[in-house]
Design a protein around this motif. Structure first.
Motif, PDB file in Angstrom:
ATOM      1  N   PRO A  27       0.816  -1.208   0.000  1.00 21.91           N
ATOM      2  CA  PRO A  27       0.000   0.000   0.000  1.00 21.91           C
ATOM      3  C   PRO A  27       0.849   1.256   0.000  1.00 21.91           C
ATOM      4  O   PRO A  27       2.060   1.223   0.169  1.00 21.91           O
ATOM      5  CB  PRO A  27      -0.784  -0.136   1.307  1.00 21.91           C
ATOM      6  N   HIS A  68       3.880   1.369   3.173  1.00 21.34           N
ATOM      7  CA  HIS A  68       2.790   1.626   4.096  1.00 21.34           C
ATOM      8  C   HIS A  68       3.315   2.046   5.462  1.00 21.34           C
ATOM      9  O   HIS A  68       4.463   1.803   5.811  1.00 21.34           O
ATOM     10  CB  HIS A  68       1.929   0.372   4.243  1.00 21.34           C
ATOM     11  N   ALA A  75      -7.277   2.386   5.678  1.00 20.74           N
ATOM     12  CA  ALA A  75      -6.932   1.663   4.451  1.00 20.74           C
ATOM     13  C   ALA A  75      -7.843   2.087   3.312  1.00 20.74           C
ATOM     14  O   ALA A  75      -9.075   2.106   3.457  1.00 20.74           O
ATOM     15  CB  ALA A  75      -7.038   0.160   4.674  1.00 20.74           C
ATOM     16  N   ASN A 111      -3.170   4.438   4.198  1.00 20.17           N
ATOM     17  CA  ASN A 111      -2.445   3.450   3.409  1.00 20.17           C
ATOM     18  C   ASN A 111      -3.267   3.087   2.178  1.00 20.17           C
ATOM     19  O   ASN A 111      -4.433   2.702   2.305  1.00 20.17           O
ATOM     20  CB  ASN A 111      -2.182   2.182   4.218  1.00 20.17           C
ATOM     21  N   TYR A 113      -3.965   0.639  -0.858  1.00 21.91           N
ATOM     22  CA  TYR A 113      -3.742  -0.732  -1.301  1.00 21.91           C
ATOM     23  C   TYR A 113      -4.258  -0.883  -2.733  1.00 21.91           C
ATOM     24  O   TYR A 113      -5.454  -0.695  -2.997  1.00 21.91           O
ATOM     25  CB  TYR A 113      -4.473  -1.722  -0.397  1.00 21.91           C
ATOM     26  N   TYR A 126      -8.186  -6.863   2.097  1.00 19.84           N
ATOM     27  CA  TYR A 126      -8.898  -6.357   3.275  1.00 19.84           C
ATOM     28  C   TYR A 126      -8.395  -7.060   4.536  1.00 19.84           C
ATOM     29  O   TYR A 126      -8.106  -6.407   5.549  1.00 19.84           O
ATOM     30  CB  TYR A 126     -10.399  -6.588   3.096  1.00 19.84           C
ATOM     31  N   ALA A 129      -4.983  -5.827   5.365  1.00 21.39           N
ATOM     32  CA  ALA A 129      -5.021  -4.480   5.934  1.00 21.39           C
ATOM     33  C   ALA A 129      -5.396  -4.520   7.409  1.00 21.39           C
ATOM     34  O   ALA A 129      -4.822  -3.804   8.237  1.00 21.39           O
ATOM     35  CB  ALA A 129      -5.997  -3.605   5.145  1.00 21.39           C
ATOM     36  N   ALA A 134      -5.337  -1.706  10.219  1.00 21.45           N
ATOM     37  CA  ALA A 134      -6.376  -0.809   9.710  1.00 21.45           C
ATOM     38  C   ALA A 134      -7.485  -0.636  10.740  1.00 21.45           C
ATOM     39  O   ALA A 134      -8.003  -1.615  11.277  1.00 21.45           O
ATOM     40  CB  ALA A 134      -6.941  -1.348   8.406  1.00 21.45           C
ATOM     41  N   VAL A 137     -11.687   1.192   6.779  1.00 17.91           N
ATOM     42  CA  VAL A 137     -11.391   0.793   5.404  1.00 17.91           C
ATOM     43  C   VAL A 137     -12.357   1.503   4.463  1.00 17.91           C
ATOM     44  O   VAL A 137     -13.571   1.550   4.724  1.00 17.91           O
ATOM     45  CB  VAL A 137     -11.504  -0.736   5.212  1.00 17.91           C
TER      46      VAL A 137
END
Length: 395
Positions: A27, A68, A75, A111, A113, A126, A129, A134, A137
């Motif tokens: 990311p 990241h 995220a 971050n 992705y 996901y 993350a 995270a 999101v």
């Protein structure tokens, strides 16, 4: 918005090789805001070994993806590696980061992705993350990616998907939706027509899957409100077919069997049909709006009423002027996704603050949390009139 070879929203689903298990694209990171003091603009730091997002065909060049930030972060999961949707993803990313910079930074680092077309990769990313820390999101962007995530039983933190699922899915805790869904817009057009006192609609339906869905959504909502919709007239370029449309519109006026027309058409089709619709009030979706409407388009579509986002209809609105305009060489499609990115950031901040029920004016519409955890975008009404575009006040 639904692309399907027309305008983007809920993109089609090309097939591609599955993502290798256990590999998640690195990311990017947006540094958090500094301590209180003079406002500082957050920046993206690009090291020499940065991984580059693939350059789009007709959009601004992608910026490199930095490494990241470790620990708690926000995220942003987007199909930046997709050949089909990389341009739209880049526009969302640009809008999201522009909103972060306009605010002066974020409490959490962002971050980014990059995923591809395979919906399984969105789920794997996901999960990765979450493992990386995270706390919020945003994404996925494609309908199949949203569907895969909603059905994955992996949602553990506030998550803002940027499209609607492909089918009805039971409500998932902490899972919210903000989208440019064309059918939602068509339902708002039906509500506008009803508020204007229209009760019986003559409708014209385009031949593409997207235009057919727009037509169906309008008719279902208009009938739900208590209105009636006559049998649809199919769009045609055939001169005899256009004459039939004119006769139907004239007859509706003479016999008072309809008091409006809804055209489920895009701009080129609407310009062709408009001269055959007589004096009946005409309603449409933003499919007829070219973004920058010159006098010729405005004359061709005279008296056509439609809905669109403030970002395109009210550039002087204080909510809009806060953010820089993107340079997409006149691409209204990418401009819409840029605006989506701005409002996605603002909603993410609301969700992080634990206030999902807050309503506020966004650049894509008046935003409020509706049923099934979907954010409603109340759009702005406008009308072409005497070679000009006039913004209307909704009642």
């Amino acid at each position: 918005r639904d692309t399907e070879g027309e305008r983007a929203a809920a993109p089609p689903h090309p097939t591609s090789p599955p993502a290798p298990p256990g590999r998640t694209p690195p990311p990017a990171v947006l540094s958090p805001s500094p301590p209180p003091g003079p406002a500082a603009t957050p920046s993206i730091v690009v090291p020499p070994a940065a991984v580059q997002a693939p350059p789009p065909v007709a959009a601004p060049a992608a910026t490199p993806l930095p490494p990241h930030a470790a620990g708690p972060h926000l995220a942003l999961i987007l199909p930046l590696s997709s050949k089909a949707f990389g341009q739209h993803a880049l526009a969302v990313k640009d809008g999201f980061l522009a909103a972060a910079r306009a605010q002066g930074g974020t409490a959490l680092p962002v971050n980014i992705y990059a995923v591809g077309d395979d919906p399984r990769q969105s789920v794997e990313t996901y999960i990765a993350a979450l493992g990386a820390g995270a706390r919020m999101v945003v994404g996925p962007l494609t309908r199949d990616g949203v569907t895969a995530l909603a059905e994955s039983a992996t949602v553990m933190v506030p998550t803002l998907a940027l499209n609607v699922p492909e089918r009805n899915i039971p409500t998932v805790p902490e899972f919210y939706i903000l989208s440019l869904h064309a059918e939602s817009e068509a339902r708002q057009v039906a509500q506008l027509a009803w508020q204007d006192g229209r009760r019986t609609a003559l409708t014209i339906m385009g031949e593409t899957p997207l235009l057919r869905r727009i037509h169906q959504a309008f008719v279902e909502e208009f009938r739900r409100l208590g209105g009636a919709a006559l049998a649809p007239l199919p769009f045609t370029t055939d001169p005899e077919g256009l004459v039939r449309i004119k006769k139907a519109a004239d007859a509706a006026i003479d016999t008072e069997t309809a008091d409006m027309v809804f055209i489920a058409l895009d701009l080129p089709r609407a310009r062709l049909v408009r001269p055959y619709l007589s004096t009946l009030p005409i309603y449409a979706t933003s499919q007829v709006h070219p973004g920058v409407a010159g006098p010729l388009v405005a004359f061709d579509l005279t008296d056509v009423r439609f809905l669109d986002m403030p970002w395109l209809l009210q550039p002087e609105n204080p909510v809009v002027t806060v953010y820089p305009r993107p340079g997409y060489d006149g691409s209204i499609e990418l401009t819409r996704f840029y605006a989506l990115g701005i409002d996605a950031f603002r909603i993410a901040m609301v969700l992080l603050a634990g206030r999902p029920g807050s309503a506020f004016d966004g650049v894509t519409g008046r935003l409020s949390l509706g049923q099934d955890a979907q954010f409603v975008r109340a759009l702005t009404a406008a009308q072409f009139n005497d070679g000009r575009l006039i913004v209307r006040e909704r009642r």
